[in-house]
Scaffold this active site. Structure first.
Site, PDB file in Angstrom:
ATOM      1  CG  LEU A   1       9.310 -29.943 -13.562  1.00  0.00           C
ATOM      2  CD1 LEU A   1       8.041 -29.709 -14.364  1.00  0.00           C
ATOM      3  CD2 LEU A   1      10.032 -31.191 -14.029  1.00  0.00           C
TER       4      LEU A   1
ATOM      5  CG  ASP B   1      21.974 -29.105  -0.230  1.00  0.00           C
ATOM      6  OD1 ASP B   1      21.614 -29.955  -1.067  1.00  0.00           O
ATOM      7  OD2 ASP B   1      23.116 -28.611  -0.223  1.00  0.00           O
ATOM      8  CB  VAL B   2      17.467 -33.061  -1.411  1.00  0.00           C
ATOM      9  CG1 VAL B   2      16.156 -32.306  -1.207  1.00  0.00           C
ATOM     10  CG2 VAL B   2      18.020 -32.819  -2.814  1.00  0.00           C
TER      11      VAL B   2
ATOM     12  CB  SER C   1      16.269 -36.657 -17.374  1.00  0.00           C
ATOM     13  OG  SER C   1      16.764 -36.155 -18.599  1.00  0.00           O
TER      14      SER C   1
ATOM     15  CE1 TYR D   1      20.452 -34.444 -14.541  1.00  0.00           C
ATOM     16  CE2 TYR D   1      20.227 -35.020 -16.860  1.00  0.00           C
ATOM     17  CZ  TYR D   1      19.691 -34.491 -15.697  1.00  0.00           C
ATOM     18  OH  TYR D   1      18.398 -34.018 -15.696  1.00  0.00           O
TER      19      TYR D   1
ATOM     20  CE  LYS E   1      17.663 -36.343 -13.440  1.00  0.00           C
ATOM     21  NZ  LYS E   1      16.682 -36.001 -12.385  1.00  0.00           N
TER      22      LYS E   1
ATOM     23  CB  SER F   1      15.752 -30.097 -23.955  1.00  0.00           C
ATOM     24  OG  SER F   1      16.762 -31.076 -24.112  1.00  0.00           O
TER      25      SER F   1
END
Length: 258
Positions: A21, A64-65, A143, A155, A159, A187
């Site tokens: 994305l 690498d955030v 998400s 997760y 989100k 998805s």
């Protein structure tokens, strides 16, 4: 495309912008005339994207955030490369750990940091530059898992936190002319990623996933990127604090269903 030149001259910083994305958002923004700085953990993926877009105004930075100071350094690099920032996209994300019995404290902490934590730090670092530009637009990629529950909890919780962050900061930053919105993909079928592997390795399970989408087709990264571009553009000037699902009316965010 959303519209010819809708982002002409806009200076955008995109995390997680090398592939999937994020890479699609970068390509679409460049097509619309933006100048883009993208970061990702993989230098090879960034180099491949830069080679693909050719002479388009793309700058890249390996970052690498989830690491302390990395997001702030990325914003500093972006400002130096472009002379300022007009918009940011917090696209980096991910998850570690499995179910509650198996996920460690480190899994929870990393999943939080790479999603909600990095989004907050990106906006905090970018806001002074957005103010200097007279305002701007920030888009956080969340998400449907943020409110449609499914494994794993760490997760979905991260989100959901992103969605609250967007709602809160939209009010806080409105006096500065800064808009903050979220896009929540369903998805997505991305080559080499989770659902693509499921399609190839467990076609029966993949069919169950697709059955959760009334239209019978998963949303594509390009479809999500088009909505992100809309939120970065002046066409969405009246929108702030919104969460825009791009999921083709998907039900559960996984083949387990409800």
């Amino acid at each position: 495309m959303y519209g010819s030149g809708a982002l002409a001259g806009r200076r955008l910083a995109v995390t997680g912008g090398s592939r999937g994305l994020g890479g699609e958002i970068v390509r679409a923004a460049l097509d619309e005339g933006a100048v883009v700085v993208a970061c990702a953990r993989g230098g090879e993926d960034l180099a491949a994207l830069a080679g693909e877009v050719g002479d388009a105004p793309l700058f890249t930075s390996v970052a690498d955030v989830a690491q302390p100071g990395a997001v702030e350094e990325f914003v500093h690099f972006a400002v130096g490369a472009m002379g300022g920032i007009d918009g940011v996209v917090a696209c980096a994300g991910g998850a570690r750990g499995r179910g509650l019995d198996d996920a460690t404290a480190e899994d929870w902490a990393w999943t939080w940091e790479v999603n909600a934590g990095h989004s907050a730090r990106l906006l905090a670092a970018a806001v002074p530059h957005l103010r200097a530009a007279g305002g701007g637009s920030a888009v956080v990629i969340s998400s449907i898992s943020g409110w449609k529950p499914g494994p794993q909890a760490q997760y979905g919780a991260a989100k959901a936190a992103q969605l609250h962050l967007v709602s809160s900061l939209a009010r806080e930053l409105a006096p500065d002319g800064i808009r903050v919105n979220a896009v929540s993909p369903g998805s997505m079928l991305i080559e080499g990623k989770r659902w693509d592997r499921l399609r190839r390795e467990e076609p029966g399970e993949f069919a169950r996933l697709v059955a959760e989408v009334p239209g019978g087709r998963l949303v594509t990264p390009r479809e999500v990127a088009e909505v992100v571009l809309f939120l970065l553009s002046d066409a969405s000037s009246g929108m702030s604090g919104a969460n825009v699902p791009v999921d083709r009316a998907q039900n559960a965010p996984g083949p387990q269903g409800y």
